[in-house]
Design a protein around this motif. Structure first.
Motif, short mmCIF file in Angstrom:
data_model
loop_
_atom_site.label_atom_id
_atom_site.label_comp_id
_atom_site.label_asym_id
_atom_site.label_seq_id
_atom_site.Cartn_x
_atom_site.Cartn_y
_atom_site.Cartn_z
N ASN A 15 30.04 41.44 37.08
CA ASN A 15 30.19 40.98 38.46
C ASN A 15 28.98 41.43 39.28
O ASN A 15 28.38 42.47 39.04
CB ASN A 15 31.49 41.47 39.09
CG ASN A 15 31.59 42.97 39.17
OD1 ASN A 15 30.83 43.70 38.53
ND2 ASN A 15 32.55 43.45 39.94
N ASP A 24 32.47 33.15 44.44
CA ASP A 24 33.20 33.31 45.70
C ASP A 24 32.22 33.33 46.86
O ASP A 24 31.11 33.89 46.76
CB ASP A 24 33.99 34.61 45.70
CG ASP A 24 35.08 34.63 44.64
OD1 ASP A 24 35.56 33.54 44.28
OD2 ASP A 24 35.44 35.73 44.17
N GLU A 29 34.92 28.23 40.47
CA GLU A 29 35.31 29.28 39.54
C GLU A 29 34.16 30.25 39.30
O GLU A 29 33.03 29.84 39.01
CB GLU A 29 35.76 28.67 38.21
CG GLU A 29 36.29 29.70 37.22
CD GLU A 29 36.78 29.07 35.92
OE1 GLU A 29 37.23 29.83 35.04
OE2 GLU A 29 36.69 27.83 35.79
N ASN A 30 34.44 31.54 39.43
CA ASN A 30 33.47 32.62 39.25
C ASN A 30 32.39 32.65 40.32
O ASN A 30 31.39 33.37 40.17
CB ASN A 30 32.82 32.57 37.86
CG ASN A 30 33.69 33.23 36.81
OD1 ASN A 30 34.60 34.00 37.12
ND2 ASN A 30 33.43 32.92 35.56
N HIS A 65 24.67 32.63 39.14
CA HIS A 65 25.98 32.08 38.81
C HIS A 65 25.89 31.08 37.65
O HIS A 65 26.67 31.15 36.69
CB HIS A 65 26.56 31.40 40.05
CG HIS A 65 27.74 30.53 39.80
ND1 HIS A 65 28.87 30.96 39.12
CD2 HIS A 65 27.98 29.23 40.14
CE1 HIS A 65 29.76 29.96 39.06
NE2 HIS A 65 29.23 28.90 39.66
N THR A 81 29.75 36.97 43.94
CA THR A 81 30.21 36.84 45.32
C THR A 81 29.00 36.75 46.24
O THR A 81 28.11 37.62 46.19
CB THR A 81 31.07 38.05 45.74
OG1 THR A 81 32.20 38.15 44.87
CG2 THR A 81 31.55 37.88 47.18
N ALA A 119 31.97 27.37 46.92
CA ALA A 119 32.90 28.18 46.13
C ALA A 119 33.44 27.37 44.96
O ALA A 119 33.79 26.19 45.09
CB ALA A 119 34.04 28.68 47.01
N GLU A 152 32.08 34.50 50.81
CA GLU A 152 32.71 35.24 51.89
C GLU A 152 31.94 35.02 53.18
O GLU A 152 30.73 35.27 53.24
CB GLU A 152 32.74 36.74 51.58
CG GLU A 152 33.57 37.12 50.36
CD GLU A 152 35.05 37.15 50.65
OE1 GLU A 152 35.42 37.08 51.85
OE2 GLU A 152 35.84 37.25 49.70
N HIS A 179 31.04 37.04 37.44
CA HIS A 179 31.80 36.78 38.68
C HIS A 179 30.90 37.14 39.85
O HIS A 179 30.60 38.30 40.08
CB HIS A 179 33.09 37.60 38.71
CG HIS A 179 34.02 37.15 39.80
ND1 HIS A 179 35.39 37.25 39.68
CD2 HIS A 179 33.80 36.59 41.02
CE1 HIS A 179 35.96 36.78 40.78
NE2 HIS A 179 34.99 36.38 41.61
#
Length: 339
Positions: free
Chosen positions: A130, A180, A177-178, A146, A155, A175, A182, A153
């Motif tokens: 991650n 994110d 899968e895997n 990504h 973000t 966004a 924010e 994973h």
């Protein structure tokens, strides 16, 4: 291979002691800071998600301009070059700064040299489970990581919801899968999270400078607390102002080691705790991961961009209770460089 930077002054650079801010003043400043960024975060939540609006420039406007939007935080411009590349810029009037260059036909293309150098973390990270980045922009660095490591994973944290909308609408970064996304101030996001990461990147700029609260010792101590054992932080730094010296001192106050990588106008700083990384071991890991993932930008070659920049070893670290007025000189220095 990267080494600790060479100081402008004579003598061996020694890591500065980690400052201990006065508890009362630090607490008061953090409360004020939290209040300001929470207001911004709440506004961001209110603005995102929202109905999609087509961002089309007026007829007869600047050549190549295809979109302009005024957000709470930025004047955002999207241009299309004659070669097909998109350019994302922030600013007002003549003071505009290129944030991202995007090849819409190749999601793994990193046209800006320093973003290639930021991929060096793929060799340093203890694992590729991650990772996170503070500052989305056009999403090139985030999307490359990504898509290059599908099981990673990732973000991405972005303060401005309109920047995220532009990245989605024009650059296909959204966004999934895997991956994110924010919408929050990066420092608030860190303080709210209990997660730890193999790799945290910081590439958050407003015009020519990093927002003050994202360039203090306390911020980087927060970053360090969200890293797994052996985890690393990466910061993109614009080195043409006196703030480069302060940035090195600040990040060096929060981490045991700093390695530097060439970014052609920018410098990529890799920060980590523990023993100094062995160059041969880094090359071995880079070769193994290159063979496994087939990175578009060969990790073994990216490692060769390591070098020793000059900096003032006597520069003072920036802290939450020390506001650097040197920021005010950053725009003038940038414009002088461009003229």
């Amino acid at each position: 291979m990267a080494k600790s930077g060479r100081a402008k002054t004579s003598g061996q650079k020694t890591p500065p002691e980690k400052p201990r801010a006065a508890t009362g003043s630090r607490a008061a400043i953090l409360i004020a800071l939290a209040g300001a960024v929470v207001v911004a975060a709440v506004l961001g939540v209110l603005l995102w998600p929202q109905p999609r609006t087509e961002l089309v420039a007026e007829t007869g406007s600047e050549p190549g301009l295809i979109a302009r939007i005024e957000s709470l935080y930025n004047d955002i411009y999207v241009y299309k070059r004659t070669n097909g590349q998109y350019v994302l810029s922030f600013g007002a009037e003549r003071l505009r700064y290129t944030e991202s260059v995007v090849n819409p036909d190749d999601e793994l293309d990193l046209p800006v040299y320093y973003t290639q150098s930021m991929t060096v973390g793929l060799a340093y990270a203890p694992a590729l489970e991650n990772a996170a980045i503070i500052g989305l922009g056009g999403g090139r660095t985030a999307w490359y990581h990504h898509k290059s490591v599908p099981d990673l994973h990732f973000t991405a944290v972005e303060l401005d919801p309109q920047v995220a909308q532009v990245a989605d609408q024009f650059f296909g970064v959204k966004a999934e899968e895997n991956f994110d996304l924010e919408i929050l101030d990066g420092r608030v996001w860190l303080t709210k999270s209990d997660e730890t990461y193999d790799l945290i990147m910081v590439d958050a700029y407003r015009g020519p400078f990093v927002p003050f609260h994202l360039l203090t010792t306390e911020f980087y101590e927060e970053v360090a607390s969200h890293l797994k054992p052996g985890g690393i932080a990466i910061q993109n730094v614009e080195p043409s102002t006196m703030l480069f010296d302060s940035a090195v001192a600040t990040i060096g106050a929060a981490f045991d080691n700093l390695d530097f990588y060439e970014g052609r106008g920018n410098i990529v700083i890799v920060a980590y705790d523990g023993p100094k990384r062995d160059p041969a071991e880094l090359r071995r890991i880079a070769a193994e991961r290159q063979a496994e993932y087939g990175f578009r930008y060969d990790l073994t070659q990216i490692l060769e961009r390591g070098y020793e920049p000059e900096f003032d070893a006597d520069a003072e670290p920036l802290t939450d209770d020390f506001a650097p007025v040197e920021y005010l000189k950053a725009i003038d220095r940038h414009n002088q460089k461009q003229s």
